[in-house]
Design a protein around this motif. Structure first.
Motif, PDB file in Angstrom:
ATOM      1  N   PHE A   1       0.865  -1.187   0.000  1.00  0.00           N
ATOM      2  CA  PHE A   1       0.000   0.000   0.000  1.00  0.00           C
ATOM      3  C   PHE A   1       0.907   1.243   0.000  1.00  0.00           C
ATOM      4  N   PRO A   2       0.380   2.437  -0.346  1.00  0.00           N
ATOM      5  CA  PRO A   2       1.190   3.660  -0.237  1.00  0.00           C
ATOM      6  C   PRO A   2       1.709   3.848   1.193  1.00  0.00           C
ATOM      7  N   TYR A   3       2.954   4.282   1.301  1.00  0.00           N
ATOM      8  CA  TYR A   3       3.598   4.419   2.615  1.00  0.00           C
ATOM      9  C   TYR A   3       2.911   5.553   3.406  1.00  0.00           C
ATOM     10  N   PRO A   4       2.588   5.325   4.668  1.00  0.00           N
ATOM     11  CA  PRO A   4       1.826   6.345   5.411  1.00  0.00           C
ATOM     12  C   PRO A   4       2.659   7.595   5.733  1.00  0.00           C
ATOM     13  N   PRO A   5       2.056   8.757   5.660  1.00  0.00           N
ATOM     14  CA  PRO A   5       2.781  10.021   5.862  1.00  0.00           C
ATOM     15  C   PRO A   5       2.905  10.374   7.338  1.00  0.00           C
ATOM     16  N   ILE A   6       3.443   9.454   8.143  1.00  0.00           N
ATOM     17  CA  ILE A   6       3.616   9.739   9.572  1.00  0.00           C
ATOM     18  C   ILE A   6       5.089   9.549   9.941  1.00  0.00           C
ATOM     19  N   ASP A   7       5.597  10.414  10.789  1.00  0.00           N
ATOM     20  CA  ASP A   7       7.019  10.387  11.130  1.00  0.00           C
ATOM     21  C   ASP A   7       7.175  10.580  12.646  1.00  0.00           C
ATOM     22  N   PRO A   8       7.754   9.617  13.356  1.00  0.00           N
ATOM     23  CA  PRO A   8       8.230   8.333  12.876  1.00  0.00           C
ATOM     24  C   PRO A   8       7.064   7.424  12.469  1.00  0.00           C
ATOM     25  N   THR A   9       7.374   6.444  11.605  1.00  0.00           N
ATOM     26  CA  THR A   9       6.313   5.589  11.062  1.00  0.00           C
ATOM     27  C   THR A   9       5.912   4.530  12.084  1.00  0.00           C
ATOM     28  N   ILE A  10       4.867   4.868  12.842  1.00  0.00           N
ATOM     29  CA  ILE A  10       4.288   3.946  13.828  1.00  0.00           C
ATOM     30  C   ILE A  10       2.863   3.682  13.361  1.00  0.00           C
ATOM     31  N   VAL A  11       2.630   2.475  12.866  1.00  0.00           N
ATOM     32  CA  VAL A  11       1.285   2.138  12.410  1.00  0.00           C
ATOM     33  C   VAL A  11       0.552   1.388  13.529  1.00  0.00           C
ATOM     34  N   GLY A  12      -0.587   0.814  13.209  1.00  0.00           N
ATOM     35  CA  GLY A  12      -1.346   0.050  14.209  1.00  0.00           C
ATOM     36  C   GLY A  12      -2.672   0.713  14.535  1.00  0.00           C
ATOM     37  N   HIS A  13      -3.741  -0.090  14.413  1.00  0.00           N
ATOM     38  CA  HIS A  13      -5.072   0.473  14.673  1.00  0.00           C
ATOM     39  C   HIS A  13      -5.947  -0.511  15.456  1.00  0.00           C
ATOM     40  N   GLU A  14      -5.271  -1.352  16.263  1.00  0.00           N
ATOM     41  CA  GLU A  14      -6.003  -2.244  17.180  1.00  0.00           C
ATOM     42  C   GLU A  14      -5.417  -2.103  18.586  1.00  0.00           C
ATOM     43  N   PRO A  15      -5.293  -0.875  19.101  1.00  0.00           N
ATOM     44  CA  PRO A  15      -4.679  -0.724  20.420  1.00  0.00           C
ATOM     45  C   PRO A  15      -5.716  -0.783  21.552  1.00  0.00           C
ATOM     46  N   ALA A  16      -5.381  -1.570  22.575  1.00  0.00           N
ATOM     47  CA  ALA A  16      -6.246  -1.668  23.754  1.00  0.00           C
ATOM     48  C   ALA A  16      -5.403  -1.302  24.971  1.00  0.00           C
TER      49      ALA A  16
END
Ligand SMILES: NC(=O)c1ccc[n+]([C@@H]2O[C@H](COP(=O)([O-])OP(=O)(O)OC[C@H]3O[C@@H](n4cnc5c(N)ncnc54)[C@H](OP(=O)(O)O)[C@@H]3O)[C@@H](O)[C@H]2O)c1
Ligand SMILES: [Zn+2]
Ligand SMILES: [Zn+2]
Length: 338
Positions: free
Chosen positions: A49-64
């Motif tokens: 997928f296109p690389y996300p524009p976040i710096d530093p690159t910390i992904v993740g969308h299932e945080p509890a």
């Protein structure tokens, strides 16, 4: 704080010391305890997928995790609340899509000109701490441990939304295509609702596991699904549009196929010989369909009607966790503890 950072597209994720975020007005600071590793996290960082524009690159969308600080004006959350955060934080409020004033769902995330999305346009949840708008969190049921809640925050939310979008009726048969993070939960959701359920998996060693999840039948293709009589609802959670296309063979008259799949390069095709016009069938797209659906999914898990099957990794083993997801070896969701 320590966070799992991807240094650049295609590179290995590593644990790094980064600045701990501070909650602004309307936001909460979450001490993340468990963070599910969605296949999309891997696709975002390996070049699929296109690389996300976040710096530093910390992904993740299932945080509890647990709320440890609240920003100005937050009334609905307090320090000590057990919460989950989700992929969509909100739309920009003013683009053509946002002017429709639709409820905030995955549709907002993918159609707003400038959406706020955890782990995509904003720092994600693979870290010790995370700041998100309080409004994008849900309170977790007390009975649900963080490691069990995490997979519900995207995989469960999506697969439950997809099943509900098909509006299955009491006598109908449901098939789930692709038994991974989303699919293993979709099978359980379908059984929890009392539907005769078929698992469609290309992977031989998942046949027995799919039965243990509750599948009444297990087949390896759409053609094989057709041979056992097809299904009224086909929920596609495999990663390929070609696989979805092949499963049209097993969709009954008046059936609904729901595509949760995100396939950046394949295409879903309806062949002329299928005479689609004369079958009364529907093809639906599905994504996170609003927080009430997530709450339903969490509630089913809290009551034991569905149980996420997880492989838990300590944060120090983040690279190994990503490798296992990439190789399709996880049974069925990798969860990283922070
Ligand atoms: N709509 C949304 O909002 C949303 C949200 C999250 C994820 N997704 C999408 O949902 C899909 C599943 O995500 P996930 O996290 O559950 O992934 P996952 O854990 O990797 O599971 C995907 C499953 O797809 C099957 N598969 C893999 N490669 C395939 C191929 N080349 N052809 C056919 N089937 C293949 C495998 O199932 P078998 O071994 O059983 O065949 C695999 O277990 C992805 O496309 C993801 O992008 C969509
Ligand atoms: Zn996801
Ligand atoms: Zn917008």
């Amino acid at each position: 704080m320590l966070a799992s950072v991807c240094p650049a597209a295609g590179e290995t994720w590593e644990l790094r010391e980064v600045r701990t975020p501070v909650p602004g007005p309307g936001e909460v600071l979450i001490r993340v305890h468990a963070s599910g590793l969605c296949s999309n996290d891997v696709s975002l960082t390996n070049g699929t997928f296109p690389y996300p524009p976040i710096d530093p690159t910390i992904v993740g969308h299932e945080p509890a995790g647990e709320v440890v600080e609240v920003g100005a004006g937050v009334a609905a959350r307090k320090v000590g609340d057990r919460v989950g955060a989700t992929w969509i934080q909100g739309g920009c409020g003013s683009c053509d899509h946002c002017r429709l004033n639709l409820p905030v769902t995955g549709i907002t995330g993918m159609n707003c000109d400038s959406p706020a999305m955890t782990g995509l346009t904003r720092t994600g949840g693979h870290a010790e701490y995370l700041v998100v708008p309080a409004s994008s969190t849900v309170l977790l049921p007390e009975a649900l441990p963080y490691e069990m809640a995490a997979p519900l925050l995207c995989a469960g939310y999506t697969s439950w939304s997809a099943l509900r979008a098909a509006d299955p009726r009491p006598h109908e048969r449901v098939a789930v295509v692709g038994i991974g993070g989303l699919g293993h939960l979709a099978v359980q959701f379908s059984k929890a609702c009392g539907f005769e359920t078929v698992a469609v998996t290309r992977t031989p060693d998942k046949h027995e596991l799919a039965r243990e999840l509750g599948a009444d039948h297990v087949v390896s293709s759409g053609e094989a699904l057709a041979r056992i009589g097809g299904a009224d609802v086909v929920v596609v959670t495999a990663t390929s549009y070609e696989a979805a296309t092949e499963c049209l063979a097993g969709l009954r008259i008046n059936g609904r196929m729901v595509l949760a799949t995100i396939d950046p390069s394949g295409s879903f095709t309806i062949d002329a010989s299928r005479q689609f016009f004369a079958r009364g069938q529907s093809i639906l797209g599905a994504t996170h369909n609003g927080l009430p659906y997530l709450v339903e999914a969490l509630d089913l898990a809290a009551h034991g009607a569905v149980t996420p099957q997880v492989e838990v990794f300590p944060k120090e083993k983040i690279a190994e966790a990503v490798d296992r997801v990439t190789a399709g070896k996880v049974r069925f969701r990798a969860v990283v503890t922070y």
